[in-house]
Every structure is written in structure tokens, then in C-alpha cells.
Design an enzyme around this catalytic site. Structure first.
Site, PDB file in Angstrom:
ATOM      1  N   SER A 107      42.380 -21.489   2.641  1.00 12.64           N
ATOM      2  CA  SER A 107      41.917 -22.234   3.730  1.00 12.64           C
ATOM      3  C   SER A 107      42.075 -23.717   3.625  1.00 12.64           C
ATOM      4  O   SER A 107      41.685 -24.149   2.326  1.00 12.64           O
ATOM      5  CB  SER A 107      40.554 -21.686   3.936  1.00 12.64           C
ATOM      6  OG  SER A 107      39.965 -22.349   5.213  1.00 12.64           O
ATOM      7  N   TYR A 119      32.692 -23.756  -1.580  1.00 10.45           N
ATOM      8  CA  TYR A 119      33.857 -23.142  -0.928  1.00 10.45           C
ATOM      9  C   TYR A 119      35.259 -24.127  -0.948  1.00 10.45           C
ATOM     10  O   TYR A 119      36.282 -23.639  -1.005  1.00 10.45           O
ATOM     11  CB  TYR A 119      33.222 -23.090   0.383  1.00 10.45           C
ATOM     12  CG  TYR A 119      34.325 -22.297   1.310  1.00 10.45           C
ATOM     13  CD1 TYR A 119      34.454 -20.875   1.299  1.00 10.45           C
ATOM     14  CD2 TYR A 119      35.133 -23.131   2.411  1.00 10.45           C
ATOM     15  CE1 TYR A 119      35.703 -20.432   2.347  1.00 10.45           C
ATOM     16  CE2 TYR A 119      35.912 -22.547   3.421  1.00 10.45           C
ATOM     17  CZ  TYR A 119      35.987 -21.248   3.542  1.00 10.45           C
ATOM     18  OH  TYR A 119      36.932 -20.596   4.354  1.00 10.45           O
ATOM     19  N   THR A 154      38.667 -11.158  13.636  1.00 16.37           N
ATOM     20  CA  THR A 154      38.300  -9.992  12.903  1.00 16.37           C
ATOM     21  C   THR A 154      37.450  -9.175  13.933  1.00 16.37           C
ATOM     22  O   THR A 154      36.669  -9.688  14.424  1.00 16.37           O
ATOM     23  CB  THR A 154      37.954 -10.051  11.688  1.00 16.37           C
ATOM     24  OG1 THR A 154      36.617 -10.765  11.364  1.00 16.37           O
ATOM     25  CG2 THR A 154      38.935 -10.961  10.673  1.00 16.37           C
TER      26      THR A 154
END
Length: 225
Positions: A107, A119, A154
Site C-alpha cells: 500500500s 503501518y 471486500t
């Protein structure tokens, strides 16, 4: 099992194998099963990610000195380390393939800060893993690159995301990411992309494919933090 069924319905032969990618013995057993059944591996897509275990979105907004260290361990052990351990175990099978493609699902957006230190660092490391694999394994003819999906619809995302987020042009189905991988794998010039990072939406524009609903997702853009 559902994914394997979809593969078979699409003309392939889907086979679901359970594997804990944080268990090195389980990963070795996976490699042995693939080798015994097929003798080689053409394509490896590293998409395993357990960094959202015990996920609480409020943690992203907390200052670093208040964030628990277990989040770092979860992201790196069930993300970056799992990617590397799996790649390491399967490389001998990739060497016997005429394709030899490794895709790191990661990402990012052109080096922008992703809003959370842990992250941000682990995703940058996933990108760097693709770069390092590409450089170290180019003599073996292996192509390695990082793929950045956008906002992926999703089942979990569709259940909890606000409708206005799902309506954005940057969103797409999970199968759109699969179409990115297919386009890369069937590109005879894919080696020219080795070591790079590529947005799913841009690949759709580059290769001329759409999402399963016919839409053309835009390349994902992360707001400046």
C-alpha cells in the site's frame, strides 16, 4: 474454499490449502506440497496480512507514545516476515518456471505518509522487499514488483464502510486486483517493471482492462497527512 471454487468455475483448477504463514514448518510443508503436486511454481502473490488482528481504528489516531507495541509485532510478523519467509521457501520452485513472477501486495502513494507510523513503515518495507528481490534475483530471471490496490470492496469493507466511501471512483472489487496480476503475468515485457511499485488503477489504464462490473477504477490517491 469459495476462492478455489471461483478459480475452478473460471476455467482453472482451484485448490485450497490451509497455511499459517507465521509458522515456518507450515510454510515448508506448503512448498513441499506444491513441489510434489506440480514440480514448479510460476507465480507467487504475497498478500497475507494479519496486521489488522484486534484492529481498532481509533489506535491510528493515538500518538505514538500511547500506541501498543504489539501492533508493530503483528504487522511485521504477519505481514513483512510472512512475505519473506514464504518467498524464501518457494524460490526453488520459481526457479524452474518460465514465468518467475513475484508480486508483493502492499500500500502507498508515491511516498506519502500513510497516517500511522507502524503501518507506514511496514508497507514501505514491503515495497522495498520487492525492490530487493528484483535486484538480487535478476540474474535468475525473476521479476518482482509491488502492487498497490486502492480501496478494495471486500465482504468486510462492504459491511462496515459508509456508502459514500463505496461510491468513490477509486474503489474496486478484489477481482480487479486479480486482473492486475493476470495482466502483469501475461505481459512479455513484465521484466521492465521489476523492482517497481504500481497502482492497481493505473495498471487497468495501462493494460486496458476494467473491473468485473465494467467500471474503470481511478488510481488510488492518499490525501496528504
Amino acid at each position: 474454499d469459495d476462492t478455489a471454487r471461483l478459480v475452478s468455475e473460471s476455467g482453472g483448477q482451484g485448490l485450497a490449502l490451509a497455511c499459517d504463514h507465521t509458522d515456518d514448518a507450515a510454510v515448508a510443508a506448503l512448498a513441499e506440497a506444491i513441489g510434489a503436486g506440480h514440480g514448479r511454481l510460476d507465480l507467487l502473490v504475497n498478500n497475507v496480512w494479519g496486521g489488522y488482528e484486534q484492529y481498532d481504528p481509533r489506535l491510528f489516531a493515538q500518538p505514538p507514545w500511547e500506541q501498543p507495541l504489539w501492533r508493530w509485532d503483528k504487522m511485521f510478523a504477519t505481514g513483512l516476515r510472512a512475505h519473506y519467509a514464504t518467498t524464501r521457501a518457494l524460490l526453488p520452485l520459481l526457479l524452474g518456471s518460465p514465468l518467475k513472477l513475484i508480486v508483493e501486495v502492499s500500500s502507498g502513494d508515491d511516498g506519502k505518509f500513510l497516517g500511522d507510523i507502524q503501518y507506514d513503515v511496514v508497507k514501505a518495507a514491503c515495497d522495498r522487499l520487492a525492490f530487493a528481490l528484483a535486484r538480487r534475483l535478476r540474474r535468475e530471471g525473476i521479476t518482482a514488483l509491488a502492487l498497490h490496490p486502492g480501496f478494495t470492496r471486500t465482504e468486510r469493507v462492504e459491511a462496515v464502510a459508509p456508502p459514500e466511501m463505496l461510491a468513490q471512483t477509486q474503489t474496486h472489487s478484489a477481482r480487479f486486483v486479480g486482473r492486475c496480476v493476470v495482466a502483469l503475468a501475461t505481459d512479455p515485457q513484465r521484466a521492465g517493471r521489476s523492482g517497481g511499485t504500481f497502482k492497481a488503477g493505473q495498471l487497468g489504464l495501462d493494460y486496458g482492462f476494467t473491473d468485473v462490473d465494467g467500471s474503470q477504477p481511478a488510481p488510488f490517491v492518499i490525501p496528504e497527512q
